[in-house]
Design a protein around this motif. Structure first.
Motif, PDB file in Angstrom:
ATOM      1  N   UNK A 388       0.835  -1.214   0.000  1.00 29.06           N
ATOM      2  CA  UNK A 388       0.000   0.000   0.000  1.00 29.06           C
ATOM      3  C   UNK A 388       0.857   1.247   0.000  1.00 29.06           C
ATOM      4  N   UNK A 389       1.917   1.210   0.789  1.00 28.65           N
ATOM      5  CA  UNK A 389       2.753   2.410   0.906  1.00 28.65           C
ATOM      6  C   UNK A 389       3.497   2.686  -0.395  1.00 28.65           C
ATOM      7  N   UNK A 390       4.080   1.625  -0.988  1.00 24.65           N
ATOM      8  CA  UNK A 390       4.883   1.924  -2.192  1.00 24.65           C
ATOM      9  C   UNK A 390       3.989   2.237  -3.396  1.00 24.65           C
ATOM     10  N   UNK A 391       2.821   1.597  -3.471  1.00 28.74           N
ATOM     11  CA  UNK A 391       1.946   1.945  -4.596  1.00 28.74           C
ATOM     12  C   UNK A 391       1.458   3.392  -4.444  1.00 28.74           C
ATOM     13  N   UNK A 392       1.116   3.783  -3.219  1.00 36.02           N
ATOM     14  CA  UNK A 392       0.680   5.173  -3.000  1.00 36.02           C
ATOM     15  C   UNK A 392       1.809   6.144  -3.344  1.00 36.02           C
ATOM     16  N   UNK A 393       3.041   5.768  -3.012  1.00 32.89           N
ATOM     17  CA  UNK A 393       4.184   6.631  -3.378  1.00 32.89           C
ATOM     18  C   UNK A 393       4.273   6.763  -4.900  1.00 32.89           C
ATOM     19  N   UNK A 394       4.136   5.632  -5.607  1.00 32.34           N
ATOM     20  CA  UNK A 394       4.210   5.676  -7.075  1.00 32.34           C
ATOM     21  C   UNK A 394       3.086   6.538  -7.651  1.00 32.34           C
ATOM     22  N   UNK A 395       1.899   6.392  -7.102  1.00 34.67           N
ATOM     23  CA  UNK A 395       0.739   7.076  -7.683  1.00 34.67           C
ATOM     24  C   UNK A 395       0.730   8.571  -7.404  1.00 34.67           C
ATOM     25  N   UNK A 396       1.444   8.988  -6.350  1.00 37.69           N
ATOM     26  CA  UNK A 396       1.407  10.417  -6.001  1.00 37.69           C
ATOM     27  C   UNK A 396       2.712  11.125  -6.356  1.00 37.69           C
ATOM     28  N   UNK A 397       3.555  10.453  -7.141  1.00 34.57           N
ATOM     29  CA  UNK A 397       4.753  11.115  -7.642  1.00 34.57           C
ATOM     30  C   UNK A 397       5.924  11.156  -6.676  1.00 34.57           C
ATOM     31  N   UNK A 398       5.797  10.467  -5.534  1.00 31.89           N
ATOM     32  CA  UNK A 398       6.958  10.363  -4.633  1.00 31.89           C
ATOM     33  C   UNK A 398       7.918   9.323  -5.201  1.00 31.89           C
ATOM     34  N   UNK A 399       9.176   9.413  -4.782  1.00 29.33           N
ATOM     35  CA  UNK A 399      10.105   8.348  -5.167  1.00 29.33           C
ATOM     36  C   UNK A 399       9.842   7.154  -4.268  1.00 29.33           C
ATOM     37  N   UNK A 400       9.509   6.010  -4.852  1.00 26.35           N
ATOM     38  CA  UNK A 400       9.221   4.849  -3.991  1.00 26.35           C
ATOM     39  C   UNK A 400      10.445   4.462  -3.165  1.00 26.35           C
ATOM     40  N   UNK A 401      10.192   4.006  -1.963  1.00 27.24           N
ATOM     41  CA  UNK A 401      11.305   3.694  -1.047  1.00 27.24           C
ATOM     42  C   UNK A 401      12.018   2.401  -1.407  1.00 27.24           C
ATOM     43  N   UNK A 402      11.463   1.607  -2.327  1.00 25.19           N
ATOM     44  CA  UNK A 402      12.153   0.390  -2.782  1.00 25.19           C
ATOM     45  C   UNK A 402      12.190   0.407  -4.314  1.00 25.19           C
ATOM     46  N   UNK A 403      13.070  -0.412  -4.869  1.00 27.84           N
ATOM     47  CA  UNK A 403      13.137  -0.575  -6.320  1.00 27.84           C
ATOM     48  C   UNK A 403      11.856  -1.274  -6.791  1.00 27.84           C
ATOM     49  N   UNK A 404      11.096  -0.623  -7.676  1.00 24.57           N
ATOM     50  CA  UNK A 404       9.800  -1.198  -8.066  1.00 24.57           C
ATOM     51  C   UNK A 404       9.819  -1.863  -9.447  1.00 24.57           C
ATOM     52  N   UNK A 405      10.940  -1.740 -10.160  1.00 21.78           N
ATOM     53  CA  UNK A 405      11.002  -2.349 -11.497  1.00 21.78           C
ATOM     54  C   UNK A 405      10.770  -3.860 -11.456  1.00 21.78           C
ATOM     55  N   UNK A 406      11.167  -4.471 -10.334  1.00 31.15           N
ATOM     56  CA  UNK A 406      10.997  -5.931 -10.190  1.00 31.15           C
ATOM     57  C   UNK A 406       9.545  -6.352 -10.322  1.00 31.15           C
ATOM     58  N   UNK A 407       8.628  -5.419 -10.034  1.00 34.29           N
ATOM     59  CA  UNK A 407       7.219  -5.791  -9.879  1.00 34.29           C
ATOM     60  C   UNK A 407       6.370  -5.344 -11.076  1.00 34.29           C
ATOM     61  N   UNK A 408       7.037  -4.912 -12.138  1.00 34.42           N
ATOM     62  CA  UNK A 408       6.310  -4.405 -13.307  1.00 34.42           C
ATOM     63  C   UNK A 408       5.443  -5.497 -13.943  1.00 34.42           C
TER      64      UNK A 408
END
Ligand code: FAD
Length: 415
Positions: A388-408
């Motif tokens: 929830x936290x990292x998706x919300x970061x992605x959706x609101x333009x924050x830099x996600x706190x973890x590498x998210x490319x793995x989950x594309x």
């Protein structure tokens, strides 16, 4: 009704996304056909599994393959008629379980696992749900010395990733769990994971937090989702909701919607069962216990002691076939004095799984404003809040706190 974001699915993943978007100022409508936390997020073993440093791989040793092949093991069962359909997925899973690819999955998942307890603790504090999260870890108990040695070796290997553990001999185990049977002779106590005596209740507590803060929860069918000119629309029982953005977090039912949008992703289901029992003679279980040789978990829940099973490969919607539960029950009675079942029928749940052992979290490749969050395998309850936290970061333009490319989503080719 107009909102900023529609979140489809009120399991632990969808609820956590809704709370984190709301924290970032988004107006959110959460939609489910049932009340929050009543499907997979209800019936799991309640482990917030900080110690699962490596995802569960397809076994490659001949002993395990033979054991599972005969379809009599307590850990893994399959419907014979389903094998031809699931075989290509199992082959992919097997390929991703090679040592080098398993290391990739481990590296991808570790930042999420490392944050899982803290991410739950954040929401627990906000929700005022302290009694629903325990911080005393859980036990892997062994019937054989060779099993214990193996578990000790694994715990030692994970120590470099900050995992703390204690090896218990028979006397030490009895001190911590006085009512466990003589048949188990030692344990590894994993100290860092948290556990919940009511995972469905904890999901509901997060949903209640969302509503207390002004979020709206509506009953509706996610398959009514439609693309509109400006965004997305869903028909609920009361009204039609529109929003520029939508999140698909339907766990094991996510394919019911992403396939309609034209996506092909290898989401498979590992089914599992549970049953609650009333302890005999007021016996107490202080921690969840995995009987490694028996292949099941006993977890102390508010409703009783919950016996949860391993994996069943069968069509998602096929009738329940709790033979595994029946096979585990006598073994469970050997390690703990279970009394009568506390319910008439076993519960069946569906673990949503990808063969590369990691979820999809991020934007839909071909639909602006559509976001995906599903496929958390064996650890969806663990990973809901951090997802929830990292998706919300992605959706609101924050830099996600973890590498998210793995989950594309497009890692599966033209998803
Ligand atoms: C036996 C068992 C033991 C487990 N043990 C653990 C454990 O100890 N620790 C751990 O971390 N994980 C565990 N898991 C896995 C974990 O429970 C799941 O990964 C997790 O709950 C998935 O959460 P979710 O929010 O993605 O899905 P769900 O909780 O299933 O939520 C999906 C939601 O979508 C809704 N929905 C579906 N279709 C529609 C529709 N058409 N319209 C509207 N709403 C819809 C459903 O009603 C549901 O509320 C276990 C799983 C099983 C089966």
């Amino acid at each position: 009704m107009q909102t900023d974001v529609i979140v489809l699915g009120a399991g632990i993943v969808g609820v956590s996304i809704a709370v984190h978007l709301q924290k970032r100022g988004r107006d959110v409508v959460l939609i489910d056909r049932k009340p929050a936390g009543e499907e997979t997020s209800y019936g799991n073993a309640g482990l917030i599994e900080r110690a699962s440093i490596a995802p569960y791989a397809f076994p490659r040793d001949i002993g395990s393959l033979l054991k599972y092949g005969f379809n009599t093991s307590t850990e893994v069962r399959y419907h014979l008629s389903f094998l031809p359909r699931i075989a290509p997925w199992l082959f992919q899973y097997w390929l991703h379980s090679s040592p080098s690819r398993h290391e990739v999955a481990t590296r991808a998942m570790r930042p999420l696992i490392e944050r899982c307890v803290e991410a739950h603790a954040e929401l627990v504090a906000d929700a005022g749900a302290t009694p629903l999260m325990r911080r005393n870890g859980w036990l892997k108990v062994a019937r054989r010395q060779s099993t214990l040695d193996q578990e000790i070796a694994e715990a030692k290997a994970y120590a470099e990733f900050g995992i703390t553990y204690e090896v218990l001999d028979a006397a030490g185990l009895r001190e911590r769990e006085p009512h466990l049977g003589e048949v188990v002779t030692g344990a590894v106590h994993l100290k860092d994971p948290a556990t919940s005596p009511d995972p469905g209740g904890l999901t509901k507590a997060y949903a209640a937090l969302f509503e207390r803060r002004g979020g709206r929860f509506l009953t509706g069918d996610a398959t009514t989702l439609e693309k509109t000119g400006e965004g997305w629309q869903v028909t609920t029982e009361g009204e039609t909701v529109t929003a520029p953005e939508a999140v698909l977090a339907l766990g094991p039912w996510s394919n019911d919607v992403f396939e309609r949008l034209g996506y092909r992703m290898p989401l498979a289901i590992k089914r599992g069962y549970h049953m609650h029992y009333t302890p005999e003679r007021n016996a107490v279980l202080n921690h969840p216990v995995l009987d490694v040789d028996g292949g099941f978990v006993l977890a102390p829940m508010n409703r009783g002691v919950r016996l949860t099973t391993g994996i069943e490969f069968a069509p998602r919607d096929a009738p329940e076939s709790p033979t595994q539960l029946a096979a585990c029950e006598p073994l469970a009675r050997e390690i703990f004095p279970l009394g009568d079942p506390a319910e008439a029928e076993p519960w069946m749940g569906l673990r949503p799984c990808f063969p590369d052992m990691r979820p999809v979290i991020g934007p839909a490749p071909r639909h602006a404003g559509m976001w995906f969050a599903f496929g958390h395998n064996h650890h969806g309850f663990t990973l809901g809040p951090i997802t929830g936290r990292i998706l919300a970061q992605m959706m609101t333009g924050e830099t996600p706190e973890v590498e998210t490319d793995w989950f594309r989503a497009d890692r599966f080719g033209r998803a």
